[in-house]
Write a protein that holds these residues in place. Sequence first.
Motif, PDB file in Angstrom:
ATOM      1  N   PRO A  85      10.234   1.745  -0.112  1.00  0.00           N
ATOM      2  CA  PRO A  85      10.028   1.632  -1.558  1.00  0.00           C
ATOM      3  C   PRO A  85      11.371   1.563  -2.291  1.00  0.00           C
ATOM      4  CG  PRO A  85       9.672   3.885  -0.843  1.00  0.00           C
ATOM      5  CD  PRO A  85       9.906   3.089   0.399  1.00  0.00           C
ATOM      6  N   ALA A  86      11.330   1.046  -3.506  1.00  0.00           N
ATOM      7  CA  ALA A  86      12.562   0.936  -4.305  1.00  0.00           C
ATOM      8  C   ALA A  86      13.169   2.320  -4.512  1.00  0.00           C
ATOM      9  CB  ALA A  86      12.236   0.314  -5.650  1.00  0.00           C
ATOM     10  N   GLY A  87      14.458   2.381  -4.462  1.00  0.00           N
ATOM     11  CA  GLY A  87      15.168   3.642  -4.688  1.00  0.00           C
ATOM     12  C   GLY A  87      15.303   4.504  -3.451  1.00  0.00           C
ATOM     13  N   LEU A 103      15.391  -5.280   7.486  1.00  0.00           N
ATOM     14  CA  LEU A 103      15.075  -4.647   6.200  1.00  0.00           C
ATOM     15  C   LEU A 103      14.383  -5.635   5.277  1.00  0.00           C
ATOM     16  CD1 LEU A 103      18.503  -2.869   5.649  1.00  0.00           C
ATOM     17  CD2 LEU A 103      16.371  -1.737   6.257  1.00  0.00           C
ATOM     18  N   LYS A 104      13.262  -5.213   4.723  1.00  0.00           N
ATOM     19  CA  LYS A 104      12.544  -6.053   3.747  1.00  0.00           C
ATOM     20  C   LYS A 104      12.680  -5.368   2.397  1.00  0.00           C
ATOM     21  CE  LYS A 104       8.705  -8.644   5.093  1.00  0.00           C
ATOM     22  NZ  LYS A 104       7.275  -8.775   5.404  1.00  0.00           N
ATOM     23  N   LEU A 105      13.422  -5.972   1.490  1.00  0.00           N
ATOM     24  CA  LEU A 105      13.725  -5.340   0.208  1.00  0.00           C
ATOM     25  C   LEU A 105      13.161  -6.150  -0.955  1.00  0.00           C
ATOM     26  CD1 LEU A 105      17.494  -4.496   0.915  1.00  0.00           C
ATOM     27  CD2 LEU A 105      15.496  -3.115   1.469  1.00  0.00           C
ATOM     28  N   LYS A 106      13.082  -5.495  -2.093  1.00  0.00           N
ATOM     29  CA  LYS A 106      12.578  -6.191  -3.293  1.00  0.00           C
ATOM     30  C   LYS A 106      13.765  -6.577  -4.189  1.00  0.00           C
ATOM     31  CE  LYS A 106       8.024  -4.045  -3.389  1.00  0.00           C
ATOM     32  NZ  LYS A 106       8.172  -3.246  -2.171  1.00  0.00           N
ATOM     33  N   VAL A 107      13.665  -7.761  -4.737  1.00  0.00           N
ATOM     34  CA  VAL A 107      14.753  -8.251  -5.586  1.00  0.00           C
ATOM     35  C   VAL A 107      14.882  -7.392  -6.851  1.00  0.00           C
ATOM     36  CG1 VAL A 107      13.336  -9.942  -6.880  1.00  0.00           C
ATOM     37  CG2 VAL A 107      15.774 -10.392  -6.502  1.00  0.00           C
ATOM     38  N   ASN A 108      16.094  -7.190  -7.275  1.00  0.00           N
ATOM     39  CA  ASN A 108      16.430  -6.419  -8.489  1.00  0.00           C
ATOM     40  C   ASN A 108      16.038  -4.943  -8.430  1.00  0.00           C
ATOM     41  OD1 ASN A 108      17.624  -8.648  -9.745  1.00  0.00           O
ATOM     42  ND2 ASN A 108      15.640  -9.353 -10.509  1.00  0.00           N
ATOM     43  N   GLU A 109      15.784  -4.439  -7.225  1.00  0.00           N
ATOM     44  CA  GLU A 109      15.542  -3.004  -7.052  1.00  0.00           C
ATOM     45  C   GLU A 109      16.756  -2.403  -6.354  1.00  0.00           C
ATOM     46  OE1 GLU A 109      13.216  -1.389  -8.351  1.00  0.00           O
ATOM     47  OE2 GLU A 109      11.553  -2.781  -8.688  1.00  0.00           O
ATOM     48  N   THR A 110      17.020  -1.143  -6.643  1.00  0.00           N
ATOM     49  CA  THR A 110      18.221  -0.516  -6.086  1.00  0.00           C
ATOM     50  C   THR A 110      17.861   0.391  -4.905  1.00  0.00           C
ATOM     51  OG1 THR A 110      19.264  -0.627  -8.243  1.00  0.00           O
ATOM     52  CG2 THR A 110      20.207   0.941  -6.692  1.00  0.00           C
ATOM     53  N   TYR A 111      18.691   0.342  -3.883  1.00  0.00           N
ATOM     54  CA  TYR A 111      18.499   1.154  -2.683  1.00  0.00           C
ATOM     55  C   TYR A 111      19.821   1.820  -2.320  1.00  0.00           C
ATOM     56  CZ  TYR A 111      14.452  -1.959  -2.125  1.00  0.00           C
ATOM     57  OH  TYR A 111      13.307  -2.684  -2.322  1.00  0.00           O
ATOM     58  N   ARG A 112      19.706   2.912  -1.567  1.00  0.00           N
ATOM     59  CA  ARG A 112      20.909   3.534  -1.004  1.00  0.00           C
ATOM     60  C   ARG A 112      20.952   3.194   0.482  1.00  0.00           C
ATOM     61  NH1 ARG A 112      23.766   7.825  -2.830  1.00  0.00           N
ATOM     62  NH2 ARG A 112      23.402   9.080  -0.980  1.00  0.00           N
ATOM     63  N   LEU A 113      21.819   2.275   0.808  1.00  0.00           N
ATOM     64  CA  LEU A 113      21.907   1.813   2.198  1.00  0.00           C
ATOM     65  C   LEU A 113      22.887   2.684   2.981  1.00  0.00           C
ATOM     66  CD1 LEU A 113      21.489  -0.284   4.505  1.00  0.00           C
ATOM     67  CD2 LEU A 113      23.283  -1.648   3.458  1.00  0.00           C
ATOM     68  N   HIS A 114      22.369   3.313   4.026  1.00  0.00           N
ATOM     69  CA  HIS A 114      23.224   4.110   4.921  1.00  0.00           C
ATOM     70  C   HIS A 114      23.599   3.234   6.108  1.00  0.00           C
ATOM     71  CE1 HIS A 114      22.327   8.088   3.032  1.00  0.00           C
ATOM     72  NE2 HIS A 114      21.297   7.400   2.595  1.00  0.00           N
ATOM     73  N   GLY A 138      30.265   7.994  13.636  1.00  0.00           N
ATOM     74  CA  GLY A 138      30.685   9.307  13.135  1.00  0.00           C
ATOM     75  C   GLY A 138      30.754   9.372  11.618  1.00  0.00           C
ATOM     76  N   TYR A 139      30.554   8.220  10.949  1.00  0.00           N
ATOM     77  CA  TYR A 139      30.606   8.186   9.489  1.00  0.00           C
ATOM     78  C   TYR A 139      29.366   7.491   8.934  1.00  0.00           C
ATOM     79  CZ  TYR A 139      35.409   9.766   9.569  1.00  0.00           C
ATOM     80  OH  TYR A 139      36.529  10.521   9.750  1.00  0.00           O
ATOM     81  N   ASP A 140      28.790   8.100   7.892  1.00  0.00           N
ATOM     82  CA  ASP A 140      27.665   7.505   7.187  1.00  0.00           C
ATOM     83  C   ASP A 140      28.234   6.869   5.914  1.00  0.00           C
ATOM     84  OD1 ASP A 140      25.352   6.890   5.865  1.00  0.00           O
ATOM     85  OD2 ASP A 140      24.729   8.965   5.506  1.00  0.00           O
ATOM     86  N   TYR A 141      28.264   5.557   5.902  1.00  0.00           N
ATOM     87  CA  TYR A 141      28.814   4.821   4.761  1.00  0.00           C
ATOM     88  C   TYR A 141      27.642   4.486   3.848  1.00  0.00           C
ATOM     89  CZ  TYR A 141      31.899   1.313   2.530  1.00  0.00           C
ATOM     90  OH  TYR A 141      32.664   0.578   1.649  1.00  0.00           O
ATOM     91  N   VAL A 142      27.629   5.032   2.646  1.00  0.00           N
ATOM     92  CA  VAL A 142      26.491   4.846   1.746  1.00  0.00           C
ATOM     93  C   VAL A 142      26.831   3.787   0.701  1.00  0.00           C
ATOM     94  CG1 VAL A 142      24.840   5.984   0.222  1.00  0.00           C
ATOM     95  CG2 VAL A 142      25.920   7.279   2.075  1.00  0.00           C
ATOM     96  N   LEU A 143      26.032   2.733   0.689  1.00  0.00           N
ATOM     97  CA  LEU A 143      26.248   1.643  -0.256  1.00  0.00           C
ATOM     98  C   LEU A 143      25.046   1.565  -1.194  1.00  0.00           C
ATOM     99  CD1 LEU A 143      27.287  -0.870   2.492  1.00  0.00           C
ATOM    100  CD2 LEU A 143      28.828  -0.081   0.709  1.00  0.00           C
ATOM    101  N   THR A 144      25.299   1.651  -2.466  1.00  0.00           N
ATOM    102  CA  THR A 144      24.212   1.482  -3.434  1.00  0.00           C
ATOM    103  C   THR A 144      24.085   0.000  -3.709  1.00  0.00           C
ATOM    104  OG1 THR A 144      24.753   3.623  -4.375  1.00  0.00           O
ATOM    105  CG2 THR A 144      23.390   2.177  -5.720  1.00  0.00           C
ATOM    106  N   ILE A 145      22.973  -0.571  -3.253  1.00  0.00           N
ATOM    107  CA  ILE A 145      22.841  -2.035  -3.344  1.00  0.00           C
ATOM    108  C   ILE A 145      21.645  -2.431  -4.197  1.00  0.00           C
ATOM    109  CG2 ILE A 145      23.986  -2.494  -1.141  1.00  0.00           C
ATOM    110  CD1 ILE A 145      21.127  -3.058  -0.019  1.00  0.00           C
ATOM    111  N   THR A 146      21.791  -3.540  -4.894  1.00  0.00           N
ATOM    112  CA  THR A 146      20.711  -4.126  -5.689  1.00  0.00           C
ATOM    113  C   THR A 146      20.692  -5.623  -5.398  1.00  0.00           C
ATOM    114  OG1 THR A 146      21.177  -2.506  -7.429  1.00  0.00           O
ATOM    115  CG2 THR A 146      19.757  -4.353  -8.019  1.00  0.00           C
ATOM    116  N   PRO A 147      19.784  -6.068  -4.529  1.00  0.00           N
ATOM    117  CA  PRO A 147      19.735  -7.513  -4.250  1.00  0.00           C
ATOM    118  C   PRO A 147      19.359  -8.278  -5.527  1.00  0.00           C
ATOM    119  CG  PRO A 147      18.374  -6.269  -2.695  1.00  0.00           C
ATOM    120  CD  PRO A 147      18.767  -5.319  -3.780  1.00  0.00           C
TER     121      PRO A 147
END
Lengths: 175, 55
Positions: A85-87, A103-114, A138-147
């Motif tokens: 789900p979004a977010g 990954l199946k994402l929705k356009v213009n919704e924001t996710y936290r990608l680990h 050893g590192y979790d790189y968190v990217l806040t993405i909005t397709p």
Amino acid sequence: MSVQSLQPGWWKTPVHKEERIWITVALIWCILMTLIMPLWHVVGEHNPSAEYYRIAPEDFDKLTDEFIDKYKVGVEGDFAVVEPPAGADIFLRGSQWQWDPVLKLKVNETYRLHLSSIDVLHGMSIYPINLNFEAVPGYDYVLTITPTSTGTFNIICNEFCGISHHNMMGKIIVQ
Amino acid sequence: MAQENDSSGEPISKWEKFYDNIFLLFILGMGIPFTLYTIWGVYEIFSTPLSPLVN
């Protein structure tokens, strides 16, 4: 060593005017380029903030498995397709030699990608938009993405990671 | 042994002696980045927080 050795006392030789000009131009350019880096981070629209945490590869592996179990909607080849789900916190696991899940994402919704790797260093490169991020074990790189556009985006690995590096591909589907 | 005076007989500047010592420059060129990058790396390792997703 240069072909022509400097003569003793070269330190006191005045610098030629043209050389001064070139040094000044180069110095100004260096300062400008240095300032542009932090400035572009603020005004540029595609620069990720550095949010990262330490995590054991086996913990990241487990979190990704749990994520897949929770949001799995199908399979594509050998990979699970997940539709979170979004977010949501979403996970992308790099390993020799695959990116999973799809990954199946929705356009213009924001996710936290680990993003992380469970074995060696991998490079997540999203095509055709050419976005590149390191997946470091050893590192979790968190990217806040909005397709912002729909379509299928392929992921390749751009850090040589072993004999089958060239086959390491993944997918993000934006609907 | 390095020359102490230039052609006009004046003593050679300490900066000139420094920049003429290519082995010292080589050692500094290797040693300074090695030290600074190592300190930076160790700092990064210990300042990175643990993931809040893991208990």
